[in-house]
Write an enzyme that holds these catalytic residues in place. Structure first.
Site, PDB file in Angstrom:
ATOM      1  N   ASP A 139      14.157   1.898  -1.609  1.00  0.00           N
ATOM      2  CA  ASP A 139      13.699   0.741  -0.840  1.00  0.00           C
ATOM      3  C   ASP A 139      14.459  -0.529  -1.195  1.00  0.00           C
ATOM      4  OD1 ASP A 139      11.760   2.044   0.595  1.00  0.00           O
ATOM      5  OD2 ASP A 139      10.094   1.462  -0.704  1.00  0.00           O
ATOM      6  N   LYS A 190      13.064  -2.045   3.859  1.00  0.00           N
ATOM      7  CA  LYS A 190      12.427  -2.826   4.909  1.00  0.00           C
ATOM      8  C   LYS A 190      12.414  -4.287   4.504  1.00  0.00           C
ATOM      9  CE  LYS A 190       9.146   0.880   6.004  1.00  0.00           C
ATOM     10  NZ  LYS A 190       9.390   1.690   4.793  1.00  0.00           N
ATOM     11  N   GLY A 228       7.730  -1.097  -7.629  1.00  0.00           N
ATOM     12  CA  GLY A 228       6.357  -1.156  -8.125  1.00  0.00           C
ATOM     13  C   GLY A 228       5.761   0.224  -8.279  1.00  0.00           C
ATOM     14  N   ASP A 229       4.575   0.405  -7.704  1.00  0.00           N
ATOM     15  CA  ASP A 229       3.868   1.680  -7.750  1.00  0.00           C
ATOM     16  C   ASP A 229       3.773   2.245  -6.334  1.00  0.00           C
ATOM     17  OD1 ASP A 229       1.754   3.420  -9.462  1.00  0.00           O
ATOM     18  OD2 ASP A 229       1.059   3.174  -7.406  1.00  0.00           O
ATOM     19  N   MET A 278       3.779  -9.381  -0.381  1.00  0.00           N
ATOM     20  CA  MET A 278       4.447  -9.512   0.929  1.00  0.00           C
ATOM     21  C   MET A 278       3.877 -10.655   1.768  1.00  0.00           C
ATOM     22  SD  MET A 278       4.406  -5.418   1.703  1.00  0.00           S
ATOM     23  CE  MET A 278       2.644  -5.378   1.326  1.00  0.00           C
TER      24      MET A 278
END
Length: 247
Positions: free
Chosen positions: A31, A53, A85-86, A166
């Site tokens: 990502d 993204k 992150g997770d 976000m």
């Protein structure tokens, strides 16, 4: 097939299992939120597929990512799906696992340090504190339909910490809604960009002035927003100063 949490950015925050799987992978699907420092841990011979993204700019839509993971796994490759992150905290890991289950693809999920805890720690902001916050709420600042239609009455309760993932593009709206629903405009708040990395930047303000302070500082995504009295501790507890070369 492995869904692996890359943590918030600092490669030394990878779990031992995550670090080993990066070395052993045949294919890495990763990502935008995976830091360059973490990607540097991946051997050159590993095939890399970027599916990041950004706001209104997706390298591959989510259904395409789901199909890609199934396709690569069914080719018999050792696939690592690496997520910032997770995987199961605002990482769409659950959606991707659902598709793997439908396709009969065996998988494992390797947790990562989520941005809230990792970035809070590196910014000097404890997410809970007996004097200030007895609960902590992780919130998406960007719903699937692009709105921020959240439970504002619940979020505006006192003595809790809010962490928005976000939410930078909607920051002014988030701050306004919290104040409208009863959270004082004087509530301490912070935005942390690229937390835990050498590019980390921290902007603190009160809730009413946060959006303007972030705009003036030129902060752009990816960044995390933390709201609550615990932010008042930041100036005293901050220990990570990348501009000074501290580790």
């Amino acid at each position: 097939m492995y869904l692996v949490g890359a943590g918030p950015g600092d490669p030394e925050l990878l779990t031992l299992r995550a670090a080993r799987l990066l070395i052993e992978a045949d294919v890495l699907v990763y990502d935008n939120l995976v830091s360059q420092e973490v990607l540097a841990c991946v051997p050159d011979e590993v095939e890399r597929i970027y599916v990041g993204k950004k706001a209104s700019n997706h390298a591959l839509p989510q259904h395409g990512i789901n199909a890609l993971l199934v396709e690569q796994a069914q080719l018999g490759k050792r696939v690592v799906r690496l997520k910032g992150g997770d995987p199961f905290i605002f990482g769409r890991g659950g959606e991707e696992v659902e598709e793997l289950v439908k396709a009969g693809v065996p998988f494992e999920v390797i947790p990562g340090i989520t941005a809230a805890s990792g970035i809070g720690a590196y910014a000097g902001i404890p997410l809970t504190h007996r004097d200030f916050a007895q609960s902590c709420v992780f919130v998406t600042g960007h719903l699937k339909d692009g709105s921020v239609d959240l439970d504002w009455d619940m979020l505006a309760r006192p003595r809790q910490t809010l962490v928005f993932y976000m939410g930078i593009t909607q920051l002014a709206t988030i701050c306004d809604r919290l104040v409208e629903h009863g959270l004082p405009g004087t509530t301490p708040a912070a935005v942390v960009r690229r937390g835990t990395t050498r590019a980390q930047r921290v902007v603190t303000s009160d809730l009413a002035g946060l959006a303007e302070a972030v705009k003036a500082a030129g902060i752009t995504p990816p960044a995390l927003t933390i709201v609550g009295e615990v932010v008042s501790l930041q100036s005293r507890l901050a220990w990570f100063h990348p501009e000074e070369g501290d580790a």
